[in-house]
Scaffold this motif. Structure first.
Motif, short mmCIF file in Angstrom:
data_model
loop_
_atom_site.label_atom_id
_atom_site.label_comp_id
_atom_site.label_asym_id
_atom_site.label_seq_id
_atom_site.Cartn_x
_atom_site.Cartn_y
_atom_site.Cartn_z
N ILE A 10 13.92 31.81 -83.58
CA ILE A 10 12.66 31.13 -83.39
C ILE A 10 11.85 31.20 -84.36
CG2 ILE A 10 9.81 31.83 -82.91
CD1 ILE A 10 11.04 34.75 -81.73
N LEU A 11 11.79 30.39 -85.61
CA LEU A 11 11.33 30.25 -86.67
C LEU A 11 12.02 28.90 -86.33
CD1 LEU A 11 8.78 29.84 -89.62
CD2 LEU A 11 11.06 31.02 -90.09
N LEU A 12 13.51 28.58 -86.70
CA LEU A 12 14.21 27.35 -87.09
C LEU A 12 13.73 26.70 -86.05
CD1 LEU A 12 17.77 28.96 -87.77
CD2 LEU A 12 16.31 27.70 -89.35
N TYR A 13 14.15 26.83 -84.27
CA TYR A 13 13.30 26.57 -83.75
C TYR A 13 12.25 25.44 -83.89
CZ TYR A 13 12.17 24.91 -78.67
OH TYR A 13 11.89 23.99 -77.79
N ALA A 14 11.11 26.53 -84.40
CA ALA A 14 9.66 25.93 -84.63
C ALA A 14 9.77 24.73 -85.78
CB ALA A 14 8.76 26.64 -84.75
N LEU A 15 10.58 24.86 -86.75
CA LEU A 15 9.90 23.98 -87.60
C LEU A 15 10.57 22.37 -86.92
CD1 LEU A 15 12.15 26.39 -90.40
CD2 LEU A 15 9.71 25.42 -90.05
N HIS A 16 11.49 22.31 -86.19
CA HIS A 16 12.44 21.07 -85.51
C HIS A 16 11.26 20.87 -84.69
CE1 HIS A 16 15.32 22.50 -87.82
NE2 HIS A 16 16.61 21.06 -87.20
N LYS A 17 10.43 21.94 -83.89
CA LYS A 17 9.39 21.34 -82.73
C LYS A 17 8.23 21.82 -83.80
CE LYS A 17 12.44 20.74 -79.53
NZ LYS A 17 12.90 19.19 -79.12
#
Length: 384
Positions: free
Chosen positions: A211-218
């Motif tokens: 979730i954190l990795l996805y949020a960093l890209h969005k």
């Protein structure tokens, strides 16, 4: 707290989302107090946050449906969703006739097998109010939320696009995962597997990392709906384009031309005409509008002209913004193909073939170009 008091965005949705996160925060906080050896502190925080636990499933349902329908207030009947939260408030009130609660025992049970293992009395109602009613409440609201989403999906007028669509899909999937994951301890307990084990903890951490990795890209997920609650559709981003030694503020491709942009970019009438002709020729010859993700930057690259010149020509000379301009080509393509293919494929498939990402975009563009919805338009055409 920021969401609860935020003045930007949809106030109703901000409050509903803040209750969801406050309930999650309370669950994490009380979990730290299970084995703290301070029963009075555990008692205070557990009883304080219990009503939020019972309000969170309803807030989850109302937030998702409210976001999809862009509602600003609750209907009177929708307040009935908070009856479980009201019962929870009654449950935790220290009535003078209620028995004394054993918080050492409550803390031990919670620490041993999680929230849904509490068999000790924790308030006015019997223990099953906590260990049975709450899981049923969570699972029920999860089901009706997905049913509501699937029903709305079949209604083109309820479709949302862009950042809002990405956010709500992200939130729905993540919330579903964690709500289902919160019920795992019940299964583990029935299988006589310890609630605290390496696999369970690693799976939690892995999910949070993804979730954190996805949020960093969005980043708009945080800055658009959690931290700032900005309405992205009303304040388009402004980008800077270089002309000579100065920088000119230009709107994104979907926004209207500004006076500043018109004044600062100096193109001769002949250049405007040449650029406009080149754009129309390449669109008609290569049918670039059939590409779903075709953007103004791609058009500028193909013509080998600056992006801000490309935007200026479309806005000033053609008289449309880029999105309306390219959608006009798509609508014309649809009008040519519909009589030939209407008996073979659906309107949605034909609209997608014409370059539209969704039915909602197609309907809006079609009405803007023709003044009518597709069904009415073709009925009138056939009647002539």
């Amino acid at each position: 707290m920021h969401l609860f008091f935020a003045k930007k965005g949809n106030k109703l949705l901000n409050i509903l989302l803040s209750v969801i996160f406050l309930a999650r925060f309370g669950q994490i906080l009380t979990s730290l107090l299970f084995k703290s050896g301070q029963p009075n502190t555990l008692a205070f925080f557990h009883q304080t946050f219990t009503p939020f636990y019972y309000a969170a499933p309803a807030c989850f349902y109302l937030y998702i449906t409210g976001f999809l329908q862009d509602r600003k207030s609750l209907q009177k009947i929708e307040w009935l969703h908070f009856v479980p939260a009201l019962l929870a408030i009654i449950h935790v009130i220290p009535w003078h006739f209620s028995t004394t609660l054993d918080w050492d025992r409550i803390g031990n049970q919670l620490a041993e097998n999680g929230y849904y293992s509490l068999k000790a009395k924790s308030g006015l109602f019997p223990p099953y109010f906590h260990y049975l009613f709450r899981p049923i409440l969570i699972f029920s609201y999860l089901c009706i939320t997905w049913i509501a989403v699937l029903r709305l999906k079949n209604k083109p007028q309820q479709h949302i696009e862009g950042e809002g669509r990405k956010w709500i899909i992200f939130f729905l999937r993540i919330a579903t995962f964690f709500q289902l994951f919160s019920l795992v301890p019940i299964v583990l307990r029935s299988l006589h597997i310890p609630y605290v084990n390496a696999f369970f903890i690693m799976l939690n951490c892995l999910a949070l990392l993804v979730i954190l990795l996805y949020a960093l890209h969005k980043p708009y997920i945080f800055y658009g709906y959690l931290l700032v609650a900005v309405n992205w559709t009303k304040k388009p981003a402004i980008k800077k384009a270089e002309t000579g030694a100065t920088f000119v503020s230009l709107p994104e491709e979907d926004s209207k031309p500004t006076i500043a942009a018109v004044k600062k970019i100096n193109l001769l009438d002949a250049q405007l005409s040449d650029y406009a002709l080149a754009m129309e020729e390449i669109m008609e010859q290569e049918q670039l509008y059939l590409l779903h993700d075709f953007q103004i930057i791609s058009l500028a690259a193909k013509l080998n002209i600056p992006i801000h010149h490309c935007s200026f020509v479309i806005n000033k000379h053609i008289g449309k913004n880029f999105r309306d301009w390219i959608n006009s080509y798509r609508v014309n393509h649809f009008l040519k193909q519909y009589p030939l293919k209407s008996d073979k494929i659906t309107i949605e498939a034909l609209a997608s073939e014409a370059g539209f990402k969704s039915l909602a975009t197609f309907y809006n563009a079609f009405k803007k170009e023709t003044g009518l919805m597709p069904t009415t338009y073709f009925v009138q055409e056939l009647g002539r």
